[in-house]
Design an enzyme around this catalytic site. Sequence first.
Site, mmCIF file in Angstrom:
data_model
loop_
_atom_site.group_PDB
_atom_site.id
_atom_site.type_symbol
_atom_site.label_atom_id
_atom_site.label_comp_id
_atom_site.label_asym_id
_atom_site.label_seq_id
_atom_site.Cartn_x
_atom_site.Cartn_y
_atom_site.Cartn_z
ATOM 1 N N CYS A 2 0.837 -1.197 0.000
ATOM 2 C CA CYS A 2 0.000 0.000 0.000
ATOM 3 C C CYS A 2 0.878 1.255 0.000
ATOM 4 C CB CYS A 2 -0.874 0.011 1.237
ATOM 5 S SG CYS A 2 -1.783 -1.509 1.507
ATOM 6 N N ARG A 27 2.893 0.609 -6.328
ATOM 7 C CA ARG A 27 3.097 -0.215 -5.131
ATOM 8 C C ARG A 27 1.870 -1.029 -4.777
ATOM 9 N NH1 ARG A 27 7.199 2.394 -1.145
ATOM 10 N NH2 ARG A 27 6.274 0.901 0.264
ATOM 11 N N TRP A 74 -3.212 -2.432 -1.376
ATOM 12 C CA TRP A 74 -2.930 -3.803 -1.832
ATOM 13 C C TRP A 74 -3.510 -4.688 -0.736
ATOM 14 C CZ3 TRP A 74 0.015 -8.042 -0.126
ATOM 15 C CH2 TRP A 74 0.308 -9.010 -1.097
ATOM 16 N N ASN A 99 -0.804 1.360 6.190
ATOM 17 C CA ASN A 99 -0.038 0.290 5.534
ATOM 18 C C ASN A 99 0.368 -0.705 6.611
ATOM 19 O OD1 ASN A 99 -0.129 1.887 3.298
ATOM 20 N ND2 ASN A 99 2.079 2.283 3.191
ATOM 21 N N GLY A 100 0.387 -1.987 6.284
ATOM 22 C CA GLY A 100 0.847 -2.991 7.250
ATOM 23 C C GLY A 100 -0.278 -3.900 7.691
ATOM 24 N N GLU A 478 14.713 -17.224 -13.007
ATOM 25 C CA GLU A 478 14.283 -15.840 -13.192
ATOM 26 C C GLU A 478 13.442 -15.703 -14.473
ATOM 27 O OE1 GLU A 478 13.983 -13.286 -11.511
ATOM 28 O OE2 GLU A 478 14.035 -11.553 -12.824
ATOM 29 N N LYS A 482 9.696 -14.284 -14.393
ATOM 30 C CA LYS A 482 9.236 -13.136 -15.188
ATOM 31 C C LYS A 482 7.990 -13.520 -15.978
ATOM 32 C CE LYS A 482 10.745 -10.521 -13.713
ATOM 33 N NZ LYS A 482 11.687 -10.390 -12.656
ATOM 34 N N GLU A 485 4.906 -14.031 -13.633
ATOM 35 C CA GLU A 485 4.472 -12.783 -12.990
ATOM 36 C C GLU A 485 3.605 -11.929 -13.899
ATOM 37 O OE1 GLU A 485 7.631 -10.725 -10.032
ATOM 38 O OE2 GLU A 485 8.427 -11.090 -12.021
ATOM 39 N N HIS A 501 14.298 -36.256 -13.484
ATOM 40 C CA HIS A 501 13.810 -36.632 -12.153
ATOM 41 C C HIS A 501 12.402 -36.096 -11.899
ATOM 42 C CE1 HIS A 501 17.662 -38.325 -11.217
ATOM 43 N NE2 HIS A 501 18.262 -37.196 -11.565
ATOM 44 N N LYS A 600 4.962 -4.167 -5.671
ATOM 45 C CA LYS A 600 6.358 -3.844 -5.940
ATOM 46 C C LYS A 600 7.213 -4.011 -4.695
ATOM 47 C CE LYS A 600 9.776 -2.358 -8.337
ATOM 48 N NZ LYS A 600 10.325 -3.457 -9.170
HETATM 49 C C1 G6P Z 1 8.318 -8.303 -4.828
HETATM 50 C C2 G6P Z 1 8.556 -7.734 -6.206
HETATM 51 C C3 G6P Z 1 9.732 -8.432 -6.851
HETATM 52 C C4 G6P Z 1 10.961 -8.329 -5.961
HETATM 53 C C5 G6P Z 1 10.677 -8.844 -4.550
HETATM 54 C C6 G6P Z 1 11.802 -8.483 -3.594
HETATM 55 O O1 G6P Z 1 7.892 -9.616 -4.933
HETATM 56 O O2 G6P Z 1 7.407 -7.885 -7.004
HETATM 57 O O3 G6P Z 1 10.007 -7.825 -8.100
HETATM 58 O O4 G6P Z 1 11.993 -9.079 -6.528
HETATM 59 O O5 G6P Z 1 9.501 -8.229 -4.023
HETATM 60 O O6 G6P Z 1 11.843 -7.079 -3.466
HETATM 61 P P1 G6P Z 1 13.145 -6.276 -3.057
HETATM 62 O O7 G6P Z 1 12.704 -4.836 -3.083
HETATM 63 O O8 G6P Z 1 13.510 -6.740 -1.677
HETATM 64 O O9 G6P Z 1 14.196 -6.585 -4.055
#
Ligand code: G6P
Length: 605
Positions: A2, A27, A74, A99-100, A478, A482, A485, A501, A600
């Site tokens: 948030c 965010r 969020w 937030n939180g 990764e 990607k 996501e 396996h 984010k």
């Molecule tokens: C969230 C974001 C990712 C990020 C992860 C860790 O899941 O969507 O893109 O890699 O948090 O975030 P940080 O700010 O600690 O790299």
Amino acid sequence: MCGIVAGVTQRNIVPMLLDGLKRLEYRGYDSCGVAVLQQGAPRRVRTLARVRALETDVTAEALDGSTGVAHTRWATHGVPAIDNAHPIFSRDEIAVVHNGIIENYEELRESLREQGYVFNSQTDTEVIAHLIHSHYCGDLLAAVHNTTRVLRGAYAIAVICRDEPRRVIGARQGSPLVVGLGDDSAFLASDTFALANCARRFIYLEDGDIADIVHGEVRIIDPDGHEVARDIRAVAKHEDDAELGAYRHYMQKEIFEQPLAVARTAGHVHSLDTEPFGNAAPEMLTGIERVLMLGCGTSHYAALTARGWFERLAGVTAHAEISSEFRYRDHVKERGTLVVPISQSGETADTLAALRYAQSMGEALTLTICNVAASAMVRQSRWAFITQAGPEIGVASTKAFTTQLAALFLLALTIGRRRGRISDDEAVVYLRQLAGLPDALRSVLAREPQIMAWAEELHGKENALFLGRGLHFPIALEGALKLKEISYIHAEGYPAGELKHGPLALVTDAMPVMVTAPNDVLLDKLKSNVQEVCARGGQLYVIADADTQFTSSPGMRVIQMPAYYGPLSPVLHVIAFQLLAYHVACLRGTDVDKPRNLAKSVTVE
Ligand code: G6P
């Protein structure tokens, strides 16, 4: 997660709040809302749509006031719904944004119900609003202070009250909150970025702090109720990094910014005379035998990639730990351990907690690699290396990842030299490769048209496998992350040697199998794994170094990369997977920069 913006100004604050919300929208974006004190009462507008729609509604409602709070949400407690959107009111007198997560909200809600409070939302935030109301006796600061004494969990809040029209109170515990100072006004926000257009000087509140803003004046109160002094820091105006420019999405822009971002992060290290870790290096790096990296999501994959570099270049044991797991394990302390939290935001709750846990277990050598210089992790850690990616807006991390890799490579190189593991001549060669990385990245970006052609073939699929070995196994992870996501295609990354396996059972002619194939010592092994897929009719998409002799054939499409780029090769290959995920997502019409359910910066556990 948030986002919060709030403040007291001399004029209508609504345009500033909306500008802040637009900056924070990346965010959290389940819903958003704004409330101001207008004609003796809090008035609010909330929407499940984006900030742009909120702006239209706010204009239609003629919202106008000089004291206000605003929020992008969020969802944690309660589905995305108007009633759950913030600001949350108590009896049309108190308005709160939060937030939180409040962990004891259920018991607090019961006791507030017994006092006659009616709950109109499913949020934990509503207990904060009613608690403040129940404690209010003409002094909002005292009411917030008394409320924070009973809250358990993590929070950042901003509060306004009908009866004190020129006052806003902020409080934080666990979740970030800053005070922004303007010329004749003061603000609160979860992120300095939100206030880029109205403040240049900031106070980073500490856990337990309460900020009391009356007109343009700010006082900070500690948990015992004493006024405390906090440093005021000047923050340079954010560059236009945050403008979309000619790009369709922030993610696309950020993918293409990588050559520059990597150059900014590591480009100043031209020769052995430059010490990338500054004056701290001797104390920090002498006697290091073990590196313990902490991270979440993409940052964890940066750690997994770097593990190979620490072992190969520095000859030290390296662990890449998922923060949310590490923080609840029994940590065994070993001499000579450097703890390295890795984070784009520096605010991720699990990584921050993992860092604190390591410190509580006696780990004193802590070096955070982070993209935000004033973040909680940087402040918590003994040393920091700041990556120079610039603001990353797209939820799916791209340039933060490659700049983290550049920083980690420099760290492995520096430890390797100190330990005598690599000679000066070898170090010079590695530095030259690092310096050449931006150009090498540009040459991968130039392959975008070929990757777009793959995306055309892949966007109708619902599953994909990503394979890699050695340093490139984390790149397979990764690549899969990607794709899932932002395109919502189910994708899994595997070490290619593990194929037989389990995942080989999934391989049919309907299963696309993406392979990252560098010309390294594992190439022949990887080629055997590729044959295992071919033999089952799997559809192969191979990102192959030019010198691997992979060529397109029935069932196998190949994109030729530049020639093998040594240990930095993973940085090149990941670009191809980023572009692939991006173009597949565009073809599927998803919200690339704000994928569903994700955030984010994950500031709750
Ligand atoms: C969230 C974001 C990712 C990020 C992860 C860790 O899941 O969507 O893109 O890699 O948090 O975030 P940080 O700010 O600690 O790299």
